[in-house]
Structure formats: structure tokens, C-alpha cells
Write a protein that holds these residues in place. Structure first.
Motif: not given
Length: 148
Positions: A5-6, A63-70, A132-133
Motif C-alpha cells: 500500500k505504501r 510517518d505521513e506515508l505510513q498514516e496515508m497507507a493506514e 490532504i485535509a
């Protein structure tokens, strides 16, 4: 969450830069073959240093990449021209507020005290966060019958 996903998100974000993969690899400070391998085999198989270089070139944190994937934000709605104009207006207000009143600071520095690279990174980070927001708000508040 699946590790690919990342990778999917990184591919989409690289595509949004409108740079070729070779040009993006150069911007990220990576050999083209390394970037190509990362995109083919998956970000989860890449070294942390290389992932950080790619994220920095995309103006996001790991961290933003991880958050986007989650949060599955890769599939968020597109922004309209009006959305883009609204973001630019709000971004300019934020920058002016940081520049003029001296009350706001980033990393202990006011806008006027930052070097050009730090200023640009701050502005890009703010703009990315606003995009993103806005996309997340559109997804959340657009009735299902109007979604594409």
C-alpha cells in the motif's frame, strides 16, 4: 495493512510530481535502478535511508506515508480548481501570519529567520497538509450519491 500500500502511494505521489522516474530518482538522490527496484519489490523491502530520501523528495515524512497507507488516503477525491484556489488563499494567509506578527515559529525560528530551504519545506508541508485535509473533508462530507 499490506506493505505494498505504501508502494502504491509512493508511485501515485511520484506521478503527481510530473517528473519521470529517472528525474525523480535524481531529485531524491538515488540511483535510478534503486528507485525502480523499490517500486517493483515494494517499499517494505527498501532500506530506511532510501525510503527517507524518497519521502523527503515528496515533501512528506515517513510517518505521513505510513498514516496515508493506514487511512487509505491514496483513494481520496480529486480537488477542483476552486478547492485549489481556496487552499492557495488560506496558505498565503498562514504564511503572512507567520511572517508578519512574529508570534508563530517553526522549529524555534520565525519565518524571517529561516533559510530559504527551511522556508520552502515549511510552506510545502503546510500546503500538502491542507490538500490532504481538504480531500479527507470532501470524502467525509460528500453524499454517496454525488461520489464518483
Amino acid at each position: 495493512m499490506q506493505p505494498d500500500k505504501r508502494t502504491e502511494i509512493v508511485k501515485k505521489l511520484i506521478g503527481e510530481t510530473e517528473l519521470s522516474t529517472k528525474a525523480f530518482a535524481e531529485k531524491a538522490g538515488l540511483p535510478y535502478t534503486t528507485l525502480r527496484s523499490m517500486l517493483q519489490r515494494g517499499i517494505g523491502n527498501a532500506s530506511v535511508d532510501n525510503v527517507m530520501k524518497v519521502c523527503k523528495a515528496l515533501n512528506i515524512t515517513t510517518d505521513e506515508l505510513q498514516e496515508m497507507a493506514e487511512n487509505n488516503t491514496v483513494d481520496l477525491p480529486e480537488l477542483t480548481n476552486k478547492d485549489e484556489q481556496d487552499i492557495q488563499k488560506e496558505l498565503q494567509k498562514m504564511i503572512d501570519g507567520l511572517s508578519n506578527d512574529g508570534y508563530a515559529a517553526f522549529d524555534g525560528k520565525e519565518m524571517g529567520d529561516m533559510n530559504e530551504e527551511d522556508r520552502e519545506m515549511l510552506i510545502q508541508s503546510l500546503e500538502y497538509s491542507m490538500r490532504i485535509a481538504k480531500k479527507m473533508a470532501k470524502q467525509k462530507f460528500t453524499p454517496y450519491k454525488y461520489r464518483k
